[in-house]
Write a protein that holds these residues in place. Structure first.
Motif, mmCIF file in Angstrom:
data_model
loop_
_atom_site.group_PDB
_atom_site.id
_atom_site.type_symbol
_atom_site.label_atom_id
_atom_site.label_comp_id
_atom_site.label_asym_id
_atom_site.label_seq_id
_atom_site.Cartn_x
_atom_site.Cartn_y
_atom_site.Cartn_z
ATOM 1 N N SER A 199 84.975 112.167 15.299
ATOM 2 C CA SER A 199 86.047 113.138 15.508
ATOM 3 C C SER A 199 87.220 112.941 14.550
ATOM 4 N N LEU A 200 87.238 111.822 13.821
ATOM 5 C CA LEU A 200 88.348 111.592 12.892
ATOM 6 C C LEU A 200 88.013 112.026 11.469
ATOM 7 N N ALA A 201 86.773 112.436 11.251
ATOM 8 C CA ALA A 201 86.298 112.647 9.885
ATOM 9 C C ALA A 201 86.947 113.851 9.207
ATOM 10 N N PHE A 247 72.089 101.191 12.795
ATOM 11 C CA PHE A 247 72.604 99.846 12.519
ATOM 12 C C PHE A 247 73.837 99.955 11.621
ATOM 13 N N THR A 248 74.847 99.140 11.930
ATOM 14 C CA THR A 248 76.155 99.347 11.305
ATOM 15 C C THR A 248 76.571 98.200 10.391
ATOM 16 N N THR A 249 77.656 98.431 9.684
ATOM 17 C CA THR A 249 78.176 97.444 8.736
ATOM 18 C C THR A 249 78.732 96.200 9.414
ATOM 19 N N TYR A 269 79.318 110.333 24.072
ATOM 20 C CA TYR A 269 79.719 108.937 24.005
ATOM 21 C C TYR A 269 78.799 108.190 23.059
ATOM 22 N N MET A 270 79.364 107.189 22.416
ATOM 23 C CA MET A 270 78.585 106.317 21.559
ATOM 24 C C MET A 270 78.695 104.918 22.153
ATOM 25 N N LEU A 271 77.559 104.228 22.233
ATOM 26 C CA LEU A 271 77.569 102.860 22.744
ATOM 27 C C LEU A 271 77.264 101.908 21.598
ATOM 28 N N PHE A 290 90.493 93.124 15.804
ATOM 29 C CA PHE A 290 90.523 91.894 15.030
ATOM 30 C C PHE A 290 89.100 91.461 14.695
ATOM 31 N N LYS A 291 88.818 91.411 13.386
ATOM 32 C CA LYS A 291 87.444 91.136 12.961
ATOM 33 C C LYS A 291 87.363 89.811 12.212
ATOM 34 N N ILE A 292 86.373 89.022 12.583
ATOM 35 C CA ILE A 292 86.197 87.701 11.986
ATOM 36 C C ILE A 292 84.798 87.605 11.383
ATOM 37 N N GLY A 343 83.122 103.098 6.062
ATOM 38 C CA GLY A 343 82.017 102.980 5.104
ATOM 39 C C GLY A 343 82.335 102.073 3.927
ATOM 40 N N HIS A 344 83.419 101.290 4.013
ATOM 41 C CA HIS A 344 83.754 100.275 2.989
ATOM 42 C C HIS A 344 83.969 100.850 1.592
ATOM 43 N N HIS A 345 84.420 102.103 1.481
ATOM 44 C CA HIS A 345 84.466 102.684 0.128
ATOM 45 C C HIS A 345 85.381 101.922 -0.825
HETATM 46 C C1 HEM Z 1 82.754 107.601 15.363
HETATM 47 C C2 HEM Z 1 83.041 106.450 15.468
HETATM 48 C C3 HEM Z 1 84.103 105.680 14.761
HETATM 49 C C4 HEM Z 1 85.448 105.767 14.867
HETATM 50 C C5 HEM Z 1 86.248 106.740 15.716
HETATM 51 C C6 HEM Z 1 86.004 104.739 14.029
HETATM 52 C C7 HEM Z 1 87.347 104.501 13.875
HETATM 53 C C8 HEM Z 1 87.866 103.602 12.977
HETATM 54 C C9 HEM Z 1 89.250 103.472 12.657
HETATM 55 C C10 HEM Z 1 90.372 104.270 13.299
HETATM 56 C C11 HEM Z 1 89.367 102.517 11.708
HETATM 57 C C12 HEM Z 1 90.635 102.044 11.005
HETATM 58 C C13 HEM Z 1 91.214 100.905 11.683
HETATM 59 C C14 HEM Z 1 92.484 100.416 11.062
HETATM 60 O O1 HEM Z 1 92.689 100.548 9.848
HETATM 61 O O2 HEM Z 1 93.287 99.840 11.793
HETATM 62 C C15 HEM Z 1 88.051 102.025 11.444
HETATM 63 C C16 HEM Z 1 87.757 101.027 10.530
HETATM 64 C C17 HEM Z 1 86.488 100.506 10.359
HETATM 65 N N1 HEM Z 1 85.350 100.871 11.026
HETATM 66 FE FE1 HEM Z 1 85.169 102.460 12.224
HETATM 67 N N2 HEM Z 1 84.986 104.066 13.433
HETATM 68 C C18 HEM Z 1 83.819 104.612 13.845
HETATM 69 C C19 HEM Z 1 82.550 104.237 13.468
HETATM 70 C C20 HEM Z 1 82.285 103.126 12.721
HETATM 71 C C21 HEM Z 1 80.971 102.726 12.345
HETATM 72 C C22 HEM Z 1 79.696 103.448 12.692
HETATM 73 C C23 HEM Z 1 81.102 101.565 11.655
HETATM 74 C C24 HEM Z 1 80.044 100.714 11.047
HETATM 75 C C25 HEM Z 1 79.157 101.225 10.267
HETATM 76 C C26 HEM Z 1 82.490 101.277 11.563
HETATM 77 C C27 HEM Z 1 83.010 100.202 10.896
HETATM 78 C C28 HEM Z 1 84.321 100.111 10.540
HETATM 79 C C29 HEM Z 1 84.802 99.220 9.545
HETATM 80 C C30 HEM Z 1 83.966 98.201 8.766
HETATM 81 C C31 HEM Z 1 86.155 99.477 9.425
HETATM 82 C C32 HEM Z 1 87.101 98.848 8.447
HETATM 83 C C33 HEM Z 1 87.609 97.605 8.970
HETATM 84 C C34 HEM Z 1 88.961 97.300 8.434
HETATM 85 O O3 HEM Z 1 89.815 98.175 8.408
HETATM 86 O O4 HEM Z 1 89.168 96.151 8.079
HETATM 87 N N3 HEM Z 1 83.184 102.234 12.226
HETATM 88 N N4 HEM Z 1 87.152 102.686 12.230
#
Ligand code: HEM
Ligand code: SF4
Lengths: 542, 151
Positions: A415-417, A85-87, A52-54, A166-168, A456-458
């Motif tokens: 797990s999605l990578a 620390f995350t984005t 688990y990740m918190l 939903f991100k603000i 990762g904001h690529h």
């Molecule tokens: C292992 C854990 C993670 C999973 C399973 C996960 C899953 C996802 C998924 C499914 C999306 C796409 C959402 C969509 O397009 O509707 C997403 C987007 C995103 N995630 Fe993650 N994520 C994880 C870890 C992280 C981490 C560590 C960060 C920060 C560093 C992060 C930051 C973001 C950001 C910034 C987006 C893009 C936001 C956007 O689509 O506008 N995530 N994540």
């Protein structure tokens, strides 16, 4: 800094009690995993590849020394002595046990922290300009507005089961240091004829279909901001797509309706909402703003002895202009060459907390670039701060350089990578540091995602790298020309992908093209925009 | 045409009203708009609740169906009805679970007919989760901000 009163405290305590009860019902079999999942997600608990990740919320990235020390204690007590620390200005722990979670949340609650709504299809932790309250160019400090939104969005009864997350983000300057227009809603606090108001953007996002949020209103009077946000959310909650989770973000709704039609619907709902009366009393914003009153800055020297070249380089790279001329904001790099972007050990967290106490009015920030920040450092104190950071491996002079890589957890945790992100970031930063290229190249934002979800904001990288799966082997797609700043743009793919060694070589080739073509003062991004993709393609595939 | 839809009073597990429950079937939103005598209607997630607004006077019961607990459109439907002055029974039906109860209550639901009966004790605890609330909603509770600034 904001402080909880008895109400805020009671809300967080109630949430911990609720989660304890949910975990109990899950263990007793009264909740299925399907039913439990959204509940644990809304408390920041994710299931990753190994554990688990918190994810702990750091609202608008602001945190004090005591809180940072608690984050260090949690890392030692419930994890493996470090955090990430995350984005989104949060911290994640990668090795948490389900049965420990309620205790960890209770520990956090003792220092006014929580993991509420850091995941799930709800309004997430509100992010803000990391230089808020310090930047020379801000109209006002955006954090009181972000705090008002935090309270409004916490446990919102109507918006807890949105179509998607939903991100603000909230900023208050022309410069955008929070990727504001890549959020579901971006807010810029502005002044018009002396009146404070909010400029609203909606429908931005990354993920598999990246979009830049269009402007939907250029001025919402500040005492109607919550009402307007509520209208935006209601239209989304009612009409956002629920048939396909890949099309469920608000960006798709705004795109499919067209911005004009979305705006029309929001305005209609807004007019209605104004008559219902959902805005908090005016005095509430004033009450919150008092907590963010500027600290007692004192005049002092505006220059410092720069005879040590390493120190001078760090000052040039990692400090940012402050609204008081005897101060700067100092970036604490969590990007040592060859290190894991965003990781900090509990020892490092404690050191940073001590520095905040001694040198920055007890304040720290988490930056969306996965670094930390001392917002208010006296210029006279810079040598002492730098020395302490340098000794702890936190003094890399690389803000906004190619070593300052944003990378998602990738295949090492997620797990999605499709592919690993972290080792790639490590190899690239190491390589550029070794060859001394980092400084030569200057500002170059490199961002890596391990799959199309784009954590990762690529899409927003000057150079972006995306891990794709090619017949079971890791493969990387390169893209150029993105930006998350005020000159926001989405990166374009160069062409066929590369293997790990290949993509590192490709990044070097791309910087060769830049160095050969740049004219005075041009950043990588400027050169790319001037000369276009062709010369880069030529070098890569020609 | 009246189709035989909806829950009966026996299926209602929690009710926060004193009047007699309506004891006949509900109709769809479409038929409700066509039929001038319908007094009970059932809203599905995809329905536009606002088409009912002209008929609120004659409606005694509105059921809002939650086919899946993760589909939150019903929360907006409920608030919209209350904002328009609907005072009849607003019943949440379908995938109504413990952890949704407190939010549903805030959105204006005053009766609950879950598909699967809920543990009474857990449910009562859930209704009482929030001693205070941050937002204005359909329940007209005074918010934390209101309390902070009362004279
Ligand atoms: C292992 C854990 C993670 C999973 C399973 C996960 C899953 C996802 C998924 C499914 C999306 C796409 C959402 C969509 O397009 O509707 C997403 C987007 C995103 N995630 Fe993650 N994520 C994880 C870890 C992280 C981490 C560590 C960060 C920060 C560093 C992060 C930051 C973001 C950001 C910034 C987006 C893009 C936001 C956007 O689509 O506008 N995530 N994540
Ligand atoms: S981008 Fe993909 S691989 Fe990286 S953290 Fe997000 S979901 Fe996982």
């Amino acid at each position: 800094m904001y402080r909880y009163d008895q109400y805020d405290k009671a809300m967080v305590d109630a949430r911990v009690a609720e989660f304890r009860d949910q975990a109990r019902r899950r263990l007793e079999g009264k909740l299925t995993e399907d039913q439990f999942k959204p509940l644990r997600l809304m408390n920041g608990l994710y299931l990753q590849l190994h554990a688990y990740m918190l994810r702990v919320a750091i609202p608008y990235g602001t945190i004090d020394a005591r809180q940072m020390e608690m984050l260090a204690d949690i890392a030692d007590k419930y994890d493996r002595g470090y955090g990430h620390f995350t984005t989104r200005q949060n911290i994640q722990y990668n090795w948490i046990k389900l049965e420990d979670t309620a205790d960890a949340l209770a520990d956090l609650a003792t220092v006014e922290m929580h993991a509420i709504q850091t995941s799930g299809n709800c309004i997430r932790n509100i992010s803000a300009d990391h230089f808020a309250g310090a930047a020379a160019d801000e109209v006002v400090d955006p954090r009181p507005y972000a705090e008002l939104m935090r309270q409004w969005s916490s446990f919102h009864p109507e918006f807890t089961y949105l179509p998607r997350k939903f991100k603000i983000a909230v900023i208050a300057s022309e410069k955008d240091r929070a990727a504001m227009r890549l959020h579901d809603i971006g807010v810029r606090i502005v002044k018009r004829d002396g009146e404070v108001g909010a400029e609203f953007y909606a429908g931005g996002g990354m993920g598999r279909t990246p979009m830049i949020a269009p402007l939907i209103r250029d001025f919402v009077p500040i005492d109607q901001m919550i009402t307007y946000a509520e209208a935006c959310l209601r239209v989304y909650n009612r009409y956002g797509r629920r048939d396909n989770k890949y099309k469920a973000r608000i960006k798709i709704l705004v795109h499919e309706l067209g911005a004009a039609e979305y705006i029309r619907q929001v305005e209609e709902e807004f007019a209605h909402m104004l008559s219902v009366g959902v805005e908090p009393p005016r005095e509430e914003l004033a009450r919150i703003a008092e907590y963010f009153a500027p600290p007692a800055f004192v005049d002092g020297p505006k220059t410092v002895d720069r005879s040590d070249p390493d120190f001078a380089l760090w000052v040039d790279r990692n400090t940012h202009r402050h609204k008081h001329d005897a101060y700067v904001s100092a970036v604490i790099s969590l990007k040592p060459a060859g290190g894991i972007p965003g990781d900090a050990t509990s020892e490092q967290m404690r050191l940073v907390a001590r520095l905040a106490r001694e040198y920055s009015f007890d304040e720290l920030r988490v930056m969306h670039t996965q670094n930390l920040l001392l917002p208010h450092v006296r210029i006279a104190d810079l040598p002492a701060v730098w020395q302490a950071l340098d000794e702890a491996g936190l003094g890399s002079p690389n803000m906004d350089t190619i070593e300052d890589i944003i990378a998602c957890p990738g295949l090492d945790y997620c797990s999605l990578a499709n592919a690993r992100s972290i080792p790639l970031a490590q190899r690239i930063s190491e390589r550029f540091a070794e060859t001394g290229r980092t400084e030569v190249v200057g500002e170059l934002k490199l961002k890596i995602s391990g799959c199309i979800n784009a954590c990762g904001h690529h899409h927003a990288g000057h150079i972006g790298i995306l891990g794709v799966d090619k017949k079971g082997t890791e493969n990387y797609q390169l893209s150029l020309g993105g930006s998350e700043a005020e000159d926001v743009s989405l990166a374009k793919i160069t062409g066929p992908g590369f293997d790990e060694d290949g993509v590192i070589a490709a990044v070097e080739k791309v910087t060769d093209v830049y160095l050969a073509a740049r004219s005075d003062g041009e950043r990588f991004l400027d050169t790319y925009r001037r000369i276009g993709m062709e010369p880069f393609k030529e070098a890569l595939y020609g | 045409m009246t189709t035989n839809l909806g829950t009966s009073p026996d299926e209602v597990q929690f009710r926060f009203r004193d009047d007699e429950p309506v004891d006949h079937a509900t109709v769809t939103v479409d038929s409700c708009c066509d039929q001038t005598n319908a007094t009970a209607v059932r809203i599905e997630p995809g329905d536009d609740t606002r088409v009912l607004l002209p008929f609120l006077d004659r409606l005694a019961l509105v059921e809002v169906n939650f086919p899946a607990f993760g589909d939150g459109r019903g929360y907006s439907s409920a608030r919209i009805l209350r904002e328009a002055g609907f005072t009849g029974e607003l019943r949440a039906v379908g995938a109504v679970l413990i952890d949704q109860l407190s939010h549903m209550r805030r959105c204006g639901f005053d009766s609950f007919a879950p598909d699967k009966r809920l543990d009474e004790e857990d449910a009562l605890r859930a209704f009482a989760t929030w001693e205070n609330v941050y937002q204005r909603a359909a329940d007209a509770r005074r918010t934390i901000a209101d309390k902070r600034h009362e004279a």
